[in-house]
Design a protein around this motif. Sequence first.
Motif, short mmCIF file in Angstrom:
data_model
loop_
_atom_site.label_atom_id
_atom_site.label_comp_id
_atom_site.label_asym_id
_atom_site.label_seq_id
_atom_site.Cartn_x
_atom_site.Cartn_y
_atom_site.Cartn_z
N SER A 86 0.83 -1.21 0.00
CA SER A 86 0.00 0.00 0.00
C SER A 86 0.86 1.25 0.00
O SER A 86 0.52 2.25 -0.62
N LEU A 87 2.00 1.20 0.67
CA LEU A 87 2.92 2.34 0.63
C LEU A 87 3.51 2.51 -0.77
O LEU A 87 3.69 3.64 -1.24
N SER A 88 3.80 1.41 -1.45
CA SER A 88 4.30 1.48 -2.83
C SER A 88 3.26 2.14 -3.74
O SER A 88 3.60 2.97 -4.58
N ASN A 89 1.99 1.74 -3.55
CA ASN A 89 0.92 2.36 -4.34
C ASN A 89 0.80 3.84 -4.01
O ASN A 89 0.54 4.66 -4.90
N LEU A 90 1.02 4.19 -2.76
CA LEU A 90 0.99 5.58 -2.34
C LEU A 90 2.08 6.37 -3.06
O LEU A 90 1.85 7.48 -3.54
N GLU A 91 3.26 5.78 -3.16
CA GLU A 91 4.35 6.44 -3.88
C GLU A 91 3.96 6.71 -5.32
O GLU A 91 4.20 7.79 -5.84
N ASP A 92 3.36 5.74 -5.97
CA ASP A 92 2.92 5.92 -7.35
C ASP A 92 1.91 7.05 -7.45
O ASP A 92 1.92 7.83 -8.41
N THR A 93 1.04 7.16 -6.45
CA THR A 93 0.04 8.22 -6.44
C THR A 93 0.69 9.59 -6.27
O THR A 93 0.35 10.53 -6.98
N TYR A 94 1.62 9.69 -5.34
CA TYR A 94 2.34 10.95 -5.16
C TYR A 94 3.05 11.35 -6.46
O TYR A 94 3.00 12.50 -6.88
#
Length: 166
Positions: free
Chosen positions: A122-130
């Motif tokens: 989920s943190l990796s997906n957050l990075e992609d979103t940022y």
Amino acid sequence: MKILELPNCDHQGFHRETLAQAQDALALCSGVGHTAGQGNALNNIGWLTIEIGYHEQGLALCRRALDIARKVGNKYGEAATRGSLNFAHQHLGKDDKAVEHPSPAQPSLFAELEDRSEQAASLSNLEDTYDASGDHGQPHAVWREVLKILTELDHYDAHAVNAKLS
């Protein structure tokens, strides 16, 4: 229980088959009164609906799933559904909204559930979103947290994340 009718498209056959199975799961859970299962099935249907290009419909289904997860106290379902909402918002080009859904709630929920692997994902997906939203200051902080978790887990993806930080 068909809650969504889609036009025929051969290239989406796999998703359609999986969607039919998710709709069957929803019908089964509804039939026995398994509310948490209904929420999980709605989230799966929402995700698949987004995958085949029906973003607004998928978003609506995932919102219903989130409401159910919260109502019954299904923290894992809530965390998973927040990821689906993020996915929907990214596809709708609403990255500012996408950042709201996984951060900080989704990784925090997975941490609370002691699911470190899903927390890292989920943190990796957050990075992609940022990154998609143009916020290039946050990603390194997020990737450092992902690297910490993956290193603790001795996960094979730790090397790839470390390379991103180099």
